[in-house]
Design a protein around this motif. Structure first.
Motif, PDB file in Angstrom:
ATOM      1  N   ARG A  70     -18.449 -11.811 -62.691  1.00 33.89           N
ATOM      2  CA  ARG A  70     -18.464 -10.824 -63.573  1.00 33.89           C
ATOM      3  C   ARG A  70     -20.158 -11.001 -64.259  1.00 33.89           C
ATOM      4  N   ARG A  71     -20.485 -10.051 -64.754  1.00 37.68           N
ATOM      5  CA  ARG A  71     -21.939  -9.912 -65.245  1.00 37.68           C
ATOM      6  C   ARG A  71     -22.011 -11.028 -66.401  1.00 37.68           C
ATOM      7  N   GLY A  72     -23.127 -11.799 -66.285  1.00 37.32           N
ATOM      8  CA  GLY A  72     -23.417 -12.812 -67.164  1.00 37.32           C
ATOM      9  C   GLY A  72     -22.966 -14.056 -66.998  1.00 37.32           C
ATOM     10  N   LYS A  73     -22.225 -14.078 -65.778  1.00 42.84           N
ATOM     11  CA  LYS A  73     -21.972 -15.530 -65.552  1.00 42.84           C
ATOM     12  C   LYS A  73     -22.845 -16.493 -64.494  1.00 42.84           C
ATOM     13  N   ALA A  74     -22.747 -17.922 -64.770  1.00 42.15           N
ATOM     14  CA  ALA A  74     -23.797 -18.562 -64.160  1.00 42.15           C
ATOM     15  C   ALA A  74     -23.242 -18.964 -62.602  1.00 42.15           C
TER      16      ALA A  74
END
Length: 150
Positions: A70-74
């Motif tokens: 998902r958006r924003g995960k490393a």
């Protein structure tokens, strides 16, 4: 009509041959998690385009899984080993060659728990023999005559 039963000698058998190309890596599964839109994950996206295919051809015994986050995960690499352990390495913000180096670290690792060498106590060798050998009264230099020399 009678059934035909093949002879045991007529059935071809596969025989394992030790040696060249028979080593299996302890790494069973390599999971690459990445975000397809994040600007800091250009290195892993470039690694997925070209070097990953070569890696998969060179290591057919390793299952390689690519997952979108998902958006924003490393972005992370996860290695699952035969002994039940796993290792996780963050590759967020790394270049393509640095990601390849981290994948090599996971491939070359045994999956064993890392042991600290800082507080390691050394045990005596079997028999309790010292590093300088066994002392004997015959070898004592303080004796008159200088003792027995080897």
């Amino acid at each position: 009509m009678p059934r035909l039963v093949p002879l045991a000698s007529a059935i071809p058998r596969s025989v394992s041959v030790p040696g060249y190309r028979h080593f299996l890596t302890p790494l069973r599964k390599l999971i690459l998690d990445y975000d397809p839109l994040s600007a800091s994950q250009n290195g892993i996206r470039a690694f997925l385009r070209n070097p990953l295919m070569q890696l998969a051809r060179e290591n057919p015994d390793v299952e390689i899984v690519v997952r979108r986050l998902r958006r924003g995960k490393a972005a992370v690499l996860r290695g699952h080993y035969v002994n039940g352990r796993d290792k996780v390495i963050c590759v967020n913000g790394l270049e393509t060659n640095e990601v390849a180096n981290k994948v090599d670290i996971l491939l070359n690792s045994s999956g064993a728990k890392i042991k600290s060498l800082k507080n390691l106590t050394l045990e005596a060798a079997p028999g309790g023999e010292s590093a300088r050998g066994v002392w004997s009264a015959l070898h004592d230099q303080a004796k008159e005559g200088g003792g027995y020399r080897i």
